[in-house]
Design a protein around this motif. Sequence first.
Motif, PDB file in Angstrom:
ATOM      1  N   ALA A 255       8.876   4.451 -28.265  1.00 51.42           N
ATOM      2  CA  ALA A 255       9.992   4.587 -29.189  1.00 51.42           C
ATOM      3  C   ALA A 255      10.922   5.649 -28.545  1.00 51.42           C
ATOM      4  CB  ALA A 255       9.393   5.003 -30.634  1.00 51.42           C
ATOM      5  N   GLU A 256      10.412   6.779 -27.987  1.00 45.33           N
ATOM      6  CA  GLU A 256      11.326   7.711 -27.217  1.00 45.33           C
ATOM      7  C   GLU A 256      12.228   6.932 -26.331  1.00 45.33           C
ATOM      8  OE1 GLU A 256       9.968  11.901 -26.647  1.00 45.33           O
ATOM      9  OE2 GLU A 256       9.654  10.918 -24.531  1.00 45.33           O
ATOM     10  N   ILE A 257      11.360   6.166 -25.256  1.00 47.14           N
ATOM     11  CA  ILE A 257      12.129   5.720 -24.199  1.00 47.14           C
ATOM     12  C   ILE A 257      13.066   4.592 -24.792  1.00 47.14           C
ATOM     13  CG2 ILE A 257      11.837   4.403 -21.909  1.00 47.14           C
ATOM     14  CD1 ILE A 257       9.168   5.459 -21.773  1.00 47.14           C
ATOM     15  N   ALA A 258      12.598   3.849 -25.680  1.00 46.44           N
ATOM     16  CA  ALA A 258      13.444   2.676 -26.159  1.00 46.44           C
ATOM     17  C   ALA A 258      14.579   3.145 -26.530  1.00 46.44           C
ATOM     18  CB  ALA A 258      12.690   1.937 -27.087  1.00 46.44           C
ATOM     19  N   ALA A 259      14.637   4.293 -27.439  1.00 49.11           N
ATOM     20  CA  ALA A 259      15.901   4.939 -28.052  1.00 49.11           C
ATOM     21  C   ALA A 259      16.826   5.453 -27.178  1.00 49.11           C
ATOM     22  CB  ALA A 259      15.360   6.082 -29.073  1.00 49.11           C
ATOM     23  N   ILE A 260      16.445   5.910 -26.059  1.00 46.31           N
ATOM     24  CA  ILE A 260      17.246   6.225 -24.774  1.00 46.31           C
ATOM     25  C   ILE A 260      17.946   5.029 -24.316  1.00 46.31           C
ATOM     26  CG2 ILE A 260      17.547   7.233 -22.616  1.00 46.31           C
ATOM     27  CD1 ILE A 260      15.354   9.157 -23.426  1.00 46.31           C
ATOM     28  N   VAL A 261      17.173   3.922 -24.109  1.00 40.72           N
ATOM     29  CA  VAL A 261      17.800   2.692 -23.491  1.00 40.72           C
ATOM     30  C   VAL A 261      18.627   2.193 -24.324  1.00 40.72           C
ATOM     31  CG1 VAL A 261      16.917   0.321 -23.006  1.00 40.72           C
ATOM     32  CG2 VAL A 261      15.460   2.093 -22.178  1.00 40.72           C
TER      33      VAL A 261
ATOM     34  N   PRO B 265      11.355  19.506 -16.872  1.00 40.64           N
ATOM     35  CA  PRO B 265      10.620  18.825 -15.931  1.00 40.64           C
ATOM     36  C   PRO B 265       9.095  18.257 -16.741  1.00 40.64           C
ATOM     37  CG  PRO B 265      10.181  20.975 -15.392  1.00 40.64           C
ATOM     38  CD  PRO B 265      11.175  21.011 -16.654  1.00 40.64           C
ATOM     39  N   HIS B 266       9.081  18.832 -17.966  1.00 40.97           N
ATOM     40  CA  HIS B 266       7.695  18.495 -18.670  1.00 40.97           C
ATOM     41  C   HIS B 266       7.795  17.546 -19.705  1.00 40.97           C
ATOM     42  CE1 HIS B 266       6.165  21.899 -16.563  1.00 40.97           C
ATOM     43  NE2 HIS B 266       6.984  22.808 -17.178  1.00 40.97           N
ATOM     44  N   GLY B 267       8.922  16.903 -19.994  1.00 38.55           N
ATOM     45  CA  GLY B 267       8.917  15.905 -20.874  1.00 38.55           C
ATOM     46  C   GLY B 267       8.746  16.067 -22.297  1.00 38.55           C
ATOM     47  N   GLN B 268       8.660  17.205 -22.827  1.00 43.03           N
ATOM     48  CA  GLN B 268       8.103  17.756 -23.994  1.00 43.03           C
ATOM     49  C   GLN B 268       9.181  17.967 -25.083  1.00 43.03           C
ATOM     50  OE1 GLN B 268       5.446  20.947 -22.802  1.00 43.03           O
ATOM     51  NE2 GLN B 268       3.681  19.698 -23.361  1.00 43.03           N
TER      52      GLN B 268
ATOM     53  N   ALA C  81      27.122  10.617 -15.815  1.00 37.02           N
ATOM     54  CA  ALA C  81      26.163  10.007 -14.689  1.00 37.02           C
ATOM     55  C   ALA C  81      26.080   8.729 -14.734  1.00 37.02           C
ATOM     56  CB  ALA C  81      24.798  10.604 -15.454  1.00 37.02           C
ATOM     57  N   ASP C  82      25.535   8.134 -13.719  1.00 29.31           N
ATOM     58  CA  ASP C  82      25.423   6.812 -13.352  1.00 29.31           C
ATOM     59  C   ASP C  82      23.885   6.404 -13.443  1.00 29.31           C
ATOM     60  OD1 ASP C  82      28.008   6.314 -12.405  1.00 29.31           O
ATOM     61  OD2 ASP C  82      27.408   7.845 -10.596  1.00 29.31           O
ATOM     62  N   GLU C  83      23.006   6.981 -13.479  1.00 30.30           N
ATOM     63  CA  GLU C  83      21.799   7.004 -13.695  1.00 30.30           C
ATOM     64  C   GLU C  83      20.942   7.932 -14.541  1.00 30.30           C
ATOM     65  OE1 GLU C  83      21.285   3.895  -9.816  1.00 30.30           O
ATOM     66  OE2 GLU C  83      19.789   5.735  -9.982  1.00 30.30           O
ATOM     67  N   LEU C  84      19.680   7.561 -15.170  1.00 26.38           N
ATOM     68  CA  LEU C  84      19.171   8.735 -15.864  1.00 26.38           C
ATOM     69  C   LEU C  84      17.508   8.589 -15.298  1.00 26.38           C
ATOM     70  CD1 LEU C  84      20.539   8.357 -19.563  1.00 26.38           C
ATOM     71  CD2 LEU C  84      21.321   9.722 -17.627  1.00 26.38           C
ATOM     72  N   ASP C  85      16.758   9.553 -14.936  1.00 31.84           N
ATOM     73  CA  ASP C  85      15.355   9.750 -14.796  1.00 31.84           C
ATOM     74  C   ASP C  85      14.937  10.606 -15.933  1.00 31.84           C
ATOM     75  OD1 ASP C  85      16.737   8.709 -12.340  1.00 31.84           O
ATOM     76  OD2 ASP C  85      15.277  10.082 -10.988  1.00 31.84           O
ATOM     77  N   VAL C  86      14.075   9.874 -16.751  1.00 35.01           N
ATOM     78  CA  VAL C  86      13.470  10.431 -18.144  1.00 35.01           C
ATOM     79  C   VAL C  86      11.955  10.678 -17.905  1.00 35.01           C
ATOM     80  CG1 VAL C  86      13.172  10.061 -20.313  1.00 35.01           C
ATOM     81  CG2 VAL C  86      15.205   9.095 -19.275  1.00 35.01           C
ATOM     82  N   VAL C  87      11.741  11.941 -18.367  1.00 38.32           N
ATOM     83  CA  VAL C  87      10.242  12.340 -18.055  1.00 38.32           C
ATOM     84  C   VAL C  87       9.781  11.870 -19.572  1.00 38.32           C
ATOM     85  CG1 VAL C  87       8.292  14.238 -17.702  1.00 38.32           C
ATOM     86  CG2 VAL C  87      10.966  14.436 -16.701  1.00 38.32           C
ATOM     87  N   ILE C  88       8.419  11.081 -19.346  1.00 39.01           N
ATOM     88  CA  ILE C  88       7.829  10.841 -20.621  1.00 39.01           C
ATOM     89  C   ILE C  88       6.974  12.042 -21.028  1.00 39.01           C
ATOM     90  CG2 ILE C  88       7.443   8.461 -20.023  1.00 39.01           C
ATOM     91  CD1 ILE C  88       4.477   9.330 -19.547  1.00 39.01           C
ATOM     92  N   ASN C  89       6.678  11.926 -22.435  1.00 35.04           N
ATOM     93  CA  ASN C  89       5.821  12.869 -22.926  1.00 35.04           C
ATOM     94  C   ASN C  89       4.439  12.602 -22.613  1.00 35.04           C
ATOM     95  OD1 ASN C  89       4.148  14.439 -24.885  1.00 35.04           O
ATOM     96  ND2 ASN C  89       5.952  14.865 -26.228  1.00 35.04           N
ATOM     97  N   VAL C  90       3.972  13.422 -21.425  1.00 31.67           N
ATOM     98  CA  VAL C  90       2.499  12.906 -20.700  1.00 31.67           C
ATOM     99  C   VAL C  90       1.560  13.271 -21.917  1.00 31.67           C
ATOM    100  CG1 VAL C  90       0.953  13.539 -18.969  1.00 31.67           C
ATOM    101  CG2 VAL C  90       3.307  13.280 -18.516  1.00 31.67           C
TER     102      VAL C  90
ATOM    103  N   VAL D 110      11.726   5.871 -15.669  1.00 35.11           N
ATOM    104  CA  VAL D 110      11.113   6.637 -16.294  1.00 35.11           C
ATOM    105  C   VAL D 110       9.715   7.268 -15.397  1.00 35.11           C
ATOM    106  CG1 VAL D 110       8.932   6.324 -18.023  1.00 35.11           C
ATOM    107  CG2 VAL D 110      11.115   4.995 -18.247  1.00 35.11           C
ATOM    108  N   ILE D 111       9.680   8.651 -15.826  1.00 37.93           N
ATOM    109  CA  ILE D 111       8.829   9.351 -14.666  1.00 37.93           C
ATOM    110  C   ILE D 111       7.718   9.395 -15.437  1.00 37.93           C
ATOM    111  CG2 ILE D 111       8.646  11.448 -13.644  1.00 37.93           C
ATOM    112  CD1 ILE D 111      11.826  11.969 -13.876  1.00 37.93           C
ATOM    113  N   ILE D 112       6.530   9.214 -14.763  1.00 36.76           N
ATOM    114  CA  ILE D 112       5.194   8.836 -15.453  1.00 36.76           C
ATOM    115  C   ILE D 112       4.377  10.252 -15.159  1.00 36.76           C
ATOM    116  CG2 ILE D 112       5.445   6.639 -15.862  1.00 36.76           C
ATOM    117  CD1 ILE D 112       3.316   6.176 -13.923  1.00 36.76           C
ATOM    118  N   GLU D 113       4.817  10.878 -13.996  1.00 38.62           N
ATOM    119  CA  GLU D 113       3.836  12.015 -13.420  1.00 38.62           C
ATOM    120  C   GLU D 113       2.580  11.719 -13.091  1.00 38.62           C
ATOM    121  OE1 GLU D 113       4.945  14.453 -11.912  1.00 38.62           O
ATOM    122  OE2 GLU D 113       5.691  15.880 -13.549  1.00 38.62           O
TER     123      GLU D 113
END
Length: 215
Positions: free
Chosen positions: A108-114, A65-68, A86-95, A123-126
């Motif tokens: 860069a982290e999100i783009a690599a997954i996309v 849950p912490h994105g780290q 999986a059909d969809e991904l909920d990705v926690v950013i590095n807050v 993208v979960i921004i908390e």
Amino acid sequence: MDRAELASTIDHTVLGPETTFADVTRVVDEAVEYGMNVCIPPCYVAEAREYAPEDCTVATVIGFPHGQNAPAVKRAEAESARDDGADELDVVINVGRLKAGDRDAVRAEIAAIVEAVPLPVKVIIETALLTDAAKHAACEVAVEAGADFVKTSTGFADGGAAVEDVELMAEYLPVKASGGIGDWKAARAMLAAGAERIGASSGVAIVEDFEASRS
């Protein structure tokens, strides 16, 4: 909005640290009965995909849950989830990276997954941990990285979805409102604010509350 339309917006969720596969099958059964999607831990995706009907959308979480997690680990998690069905991904950013101003690392982290996984990425921004300026920055990064949704919360930080946050985030991308949404009144407020998805462990209660409000 009718019952089916509402149910299709709900990601019926079970993500607690003590979640068993029996909990997952219960959530899947409820989702199938009510017409909802499910959001479950990554360790159960392969089993859930075998258990659930093909038309049941199965979402899972990455860096939760912490994105780290290291970026390479998040990418590997995403690839594993894809391979498991999986059909969809909920990705926690590095807050922490975001709050320190390192937008390039978050992007860069999100783009690599996309780039690696051709699945919808939320993208979960908390939001409970961010100032409004940081919320704007997080949404801008999500857009730049090619994400499909922004999501308010994991449910594991103090505070959850708030109407004003959904309104802010909806300026950028479709929004999944998640965290503390337990009834139709709360869900309705999020949808009115611009949310297109609702993440909730109370999906059944939300749908039944909706039906009761119309009787």
